[in-house]
Motif scaffolding. Structure first.
Motif, mmCIF file in Angstrom:
data_model
loop_
_atom_site.group_PDB
_atom_site.id
_atom_site.type_symbol
_atom_site.label_atom_id
_atom_site.label_comp_id
_atom_site.label_asym_id
_atom_site.label_seq_id
_atom_site.Cartn_x
_atom_site.Cartn_y
_atom_site.Cartn_z
ATOM 1 N N GLY A 74 43.876 -37.438 -31.783
ATOM 2 C CA GLY A 74 43.832 -37.339 -33.237
ATOM 3 C C GLY A 74 44.869 -36.383 -33.795
ATOM 4 O O GLY A 74 45.273 -36.505 -34.957
ATOM 5 N N GLY A 75 45.309 -35.425 -32.976
ATOM 6 C CA GLY A 75 46.270 -34.436 -33.440
ATOM 7 C C GLY A 75 47.676 -34.616 -32.897
ATOM 8 O O GLY A 75 48.490 -33.685 -32.984
ATOM 9 N N ARG A 99 47.147 -49.353 -47.180
ATOM 10 C CA ARG A 99 47.811 -48.881 -48.391
ATOM 11 C C ARG A 99 48.009 -47.369 -48.404
ATOM 12 O O ARG A 99 48.957 -46.871 -49.007
ATOM 13 C CB ARG A 99 46.992 -49.289 -49.627
ATOM 14 C CG ARG A 99 46.808 -50.781 -49.823
ATOM 15 C CD ARG A 99 48.111 -51.487 -50.174
ATOM 16 N NE ARG A 99 47.933 -52.913 -50.346
ATOM 17 C CZ ARG A 99 47.704 -53.493 -51.537
ATOM 18 N NH1 ARG A 99 47.645 -52.767 -52.639
ATOM 19 N NH2 ARG A 99 47.553 -54.801 -51.613
ATOM 20 N N TRP A 100 47.092 -46.635 -47.764
ATOM 21 C CA TRP A 100 47.060 -45.176 -47.917
ATOM 22 C C TRP A 100 47.436 -44.404 -46.660
ATOM 23 O O TRP A 100 47.398 -43.182 -46.649
ATOM 24 C CB TRP A 100 45.655 -44.740 -48.345
ATOM 25 C CG TRP A 100 45.191 -45.302 -49.642
ATOM 26 C CD1 TRP A 100 45.947 -45.891 -50.607
ATOM 27 C CD2 TRP A 100 43.839 -45.322 -50.133
ATOM 28 N NE1 TRP A 100 45.151 -46.291 -51.658
ATOM 29 C CE2 TRP A 100 43.862 -45.957 -51.397
ATOM 30 C CE3 TRP A 100 42.616 -44.869 -49.618
ATOM 31 C CZ2 TRP A 100 42.713 -46.133 -52.162
ATOM 32 C CZ3 TRP A 100 41.470 -45.054 -50.378
ATOM 33 C CH2 TRP A 100 41.511 -45.680 -51.638
ATOM 34 N N ARG A 101 47.819 -45.068 -45.579
ATOM 35 C CA ARG A 101 47.973 -44.389 -44.290
ATOM 36 C C ARG A 101 49.031 -43.299 -44.326
ATOM 37 O O ARG A 101 49.003 -42.360 -43.520
ATOM 38 C CB ARG A 101 48.291 -45.394 -43.196
ATOM 39 C CG ARG A 101 49.571 -46.165 -43.375
ATOM 40 C CD ARG A 101 49.645 -47.358 -42.421
ATOM 41 N NE ARG A 101 49.315 -46.989 -41.055
ATOM 42 C CZ ARG A 101 49.072 -47.878 -40.089
ATOM 43 N NH1 ARG A 101 49.097 -49.176 -40.371
ATOM 44 N NH2 ARG A 101 48.807 -47.476 -38.867
ATOM 45 N N THR A 102 49.975 -43.371 -45.247
ATOM 46 C CA THR A 102 51.003 -42.330 -45.354
ATOM 47 C C THR A 102 50.536 -41.132 -46.179
ATOM 48 O O THR A 102 51.298 -40.196 -46.402
ATOM 49 C CB THR A 102 52.293 -42.897 -45.979
ATOM 50 O OG1 THR A 102 52.000 -43.418 -47.283
ATOM 51 C CG2 THR A 102 52.876 -43.998 -45.095
ATOM 52 N N HIS A 103 49.293 -41.167 -46.638
ATOM 53 C CA HIS A 103 48.775 -40.092 -47.493
ATOM 54 C C HIS A 103 47.814 -39.171 -46.738
ATOM 55 O O HIS A 103 46.922 -38.567 -47.338
ATOM 56 C CB HIS A 103 48.057 -40.686 -48.716
ATOM 57 C CG HIS A 103 48.967 -41.440 -49.646
ATOM 58 N ND1 HIS A 103 49.613 -40.843 -50.708
ATOM 59 C CD2 HIS A 103 49.348 -42.744 -49.654
ATOM 60 C CE1 HIS A 103 50.346 -41.746 -51.336
ATOM 61 N NE2 HIS A 103 50.200 -42.901 -50.732
ATOM 62 N N GLY A 104 47.983 -39.038 -45.431
ATOM 63 C CA GLY A 104 47.122 -38.146 -44.668
ATOM 64 C C GLY A 104 45.722 -38.668 -44.480
ATOM 65 O O GLY A 104 44.749 -37.900 -44.504
ATOM 66 N N VAL A 105 45.606 -39.986 -44.283
ATOM 67 C CA VAL A 105 44.290 -40.614 -44.125
ATOM 68 C C VAL A 105 43.927 -40.709 -42.643
ATOM 69 O O VAL A 105 44.714 -41.192 -41.825
ATOM 70 C CB VAL A 105 44.287 -42.014 -44.764
ATOM 71 C CG1 VAL A 105 42.989 -42.747 -44.437
ATOM 72 C CG2 VAL A 105 44.452 -41.902 -46.272
ATOM 73 N N ALA A 106 42.724 -40.250 -42.307
ATOM 74 C CA ALA A 106 42.184 -40.391 -40.955
ATOM 75 C C ALA A 106 41.244 -41.584 -40.930
ATOM 76 O O ALA A 106 40.423 -41.755 -41.836
ATOM 77 C CB ALA A 106 41.434 -39.130 -40.547
ATOM 78 N N ILE A 120 37.898 -35.847 -36.857
ATOM 79 C CA ILE A 120 37.885 -34.485 -37.392
ATOM 80 C C ILE A 120 39.097 -33.711 -36.905
ATOM 81 O O ILE A 120 39.741 -32.985 -37.674
ATOM 82 C CB ILE A 120 36.575 -33.773 -36.993
ATOM 83 C CG1 ILE A 120 35.380 -34.456 -37.671
ATOM 84 C CG2 ILE A 120 36.628 -32.289 -37.363
ATOM 85 C CD1 ILE A 120 34.037 -34.029 -37.124
ATOM 86 N N PHE A 121 39.443 -33.867 -35.621
ATOM 87 C CA PHE A 121 40.587 -33.160 -35.054
ATOM 88 C C PHE A 121 41.896 -33.600 -35.706
ATOM 89 O O PHE A 121 42.863 -32.838 -35.750
ATOM 90 C CB PHE A 121 40.642 -33.375 -33.538
ATOM 91 C CG PHE A 121 41.588 -32.461 -32.831
ATOM 92 C CD1 PHE A 121 41.341 -31.098 -32.757
ATOM 93 C CD2 PHE A 121 42.730 -32.953 -32.217
ATOM 94 C CE1 PHE A 121 42.222 -30.235 -32.101
ATOM 95 C CE2 PHE A 121 43.609 -32.102 -31.553
ATOM 96 C CZ PHE A 121 43.355 -30.746 -31.498
ATOM 97 N N GLN A 122 41.912 -34.807 -36.228
ATOM 98 C CA GLN A 122 43.117 -35.286 -36.907
ATOM 99 C C GLN A 122 43.436 -34.438 -38.130
ATOM 100 O O GLN A 122 44.592 -34.279 -38.498
ATOM 101 C CB GLN A 122 42.952 -36.757 -37.306
ATOM 102 C CG GLN A 122 44.218 -37.375 -37.891
ATOM 103 C CD GLN A 122 44.103 -38.875 -38.072
ATOM 104 O OE1 GLN A 122 43.258 -39.526 -37.442
ATOM 105 N NE2 GLN A 122 44.934 -39.433 -38.933
ATOM 106 N N ALA A 123 42.387 -33.919 -38.773
ATOM 107 C CA ALA A 123 42.560 -32.990 -39.897
ATOM 108 C C ALA A 123 43.402 -33.587 -41.019
ATOM 109 O O ALA A 123 44.335 -32.954 -41.522
ATOM 110 C CB ALA A 123 43.175 -31.685 -39.407
ATOM 111 N N GLY A 124 43.076 -34.795 -41.432
ATOM 112 C CA GLY A 124 43.766 -35.413 -42.556
ATOM 113 C C GLY A 124 43.199 -34.943 -43.877
ATOM 114 O O GLY A 124 42.359 -34.037 -43.936
ATOM 115 N N ASP A 125 43.657 -35.552 -44.947
ATOM 116 C CA ASP A 125 43.163 -35.212 -46.283
ATOM 117 C C ASP A 125 41.977 -36.072 -46.688
ATOM 118 O O ASP A 125 41.134 -35.644 -47.473
ATOM 119 C CB ASP A 125 44.280 -35.380 -47.317
ATOM 120 C CG ASP A 125 45.433 -34.418 -47.086
ATOM 121 O OD1 ASP A 125 45.158 -33.258 -46.722
ATOM 122 O OD2 ASP A 125 46.596 -34.831 -47.255
#
Length: 217
Positions: free
Chosen positions: A80-81, A52-59, A139-144
């Motif tokens: 991840g980046g 549901r949330w993957r487009t909201h900067g979720v890692a 962590i390297f993905q740096a999502g919200d």
């Protein structure tokens, strides 16, 4: 402030309803621990959140870790980046990593005490080492927002604490599915207990003791 929310969601396998209907609100700046016995639905709930949330900067740090065995530790973390760089940049770094990218990844590996495995294939690592690589990648993905499924299950006490501390410092908004009740209470602001496919408990951590959660197991 509400970060994201689920409203009366349901998960089914075929005709079998395994989770829900349930609603859950994630507050920005809050770490939520999902607790409950194996099979209660914690992983399913995390999967629903990610869908549901993957487009909201979720890692996402999945329980199976999702590493590529034949690639090095460095490359698995760098993945991840991927979205931050051009396709050409990503193709080049697969063969010959840029120094500046390596210098961004190495501090994470050092913090998680796995820098010496930077150029080892992920498939050669122990379970605990692979779990640290997956944590570094998240962590390297740096999502919200971070969704992590048993992020420290293969680690001993001190290293489990290091990984959880590093993850929660990197993401001030997170949902962590955990079996270890003591660690869940130490590294969360809120505890959500899952039982029989629903939410059996939802309380701020300071109002909950480990003994209060025994009924969930």
């Amino acid at each position: 402030m509400t970060a994201l929310a689920l409203d009366e969601v349901v998960a089914r396998y075929g005709d079998l309803e395994v989770l829900g209907p349930l609603s859950l609100e994630l507050v920005r700046g809050q770490t939520v621990a999902l607790v409950g016995k194996s099979g209660a639905g914690k992983s399913t709930l995390l999967s629903l959140m990610h869908q549901r949330w993957r487009t909201h900067g979720v890692a996402l740090m999945p329980q199976d870790l999702g590493l590529v065995p034949n690639l090095s530790v460095y490359h698995n973390v760098y993945m991840g980046g991927l979205a931050r760089y051009s396709r050409w940049h990503n193709l080049v770094t697969l063969a010959r990593p840029y120094r500046r990218d390596v210098e961004q990844v190495r501090p994470l590996l050092k913090t998680l005490e796995i820098e010496h495995k930077c150029w080892s294939a992920a498939g050669e690592l122990s379970g605990g080492q692979r779990q640290r690589v997956a944590a570094a990648r998240a962590i390297f993905q740096a999502g919200d927002i971070l969704l992590a499924d048993e992020p420290a299950s293969a680690l001993d006490g001190p290293m489990a604490e290091t990984v959880l501390a590093t993850l929660t410092q990197a993401y001030d908004t997170a949902v962590l599915a955990m079996h270890d009740v003591e660690l869940a209470l130490r590294f969360s602001d809120r505890v959500v207990g899952i039982a029989n496919g629903g939410i059996a408990l939802d309380q701020p951590t300071h109002r909950v003791q480990a003994s209060d959660l025994l009924a969930l197991y």
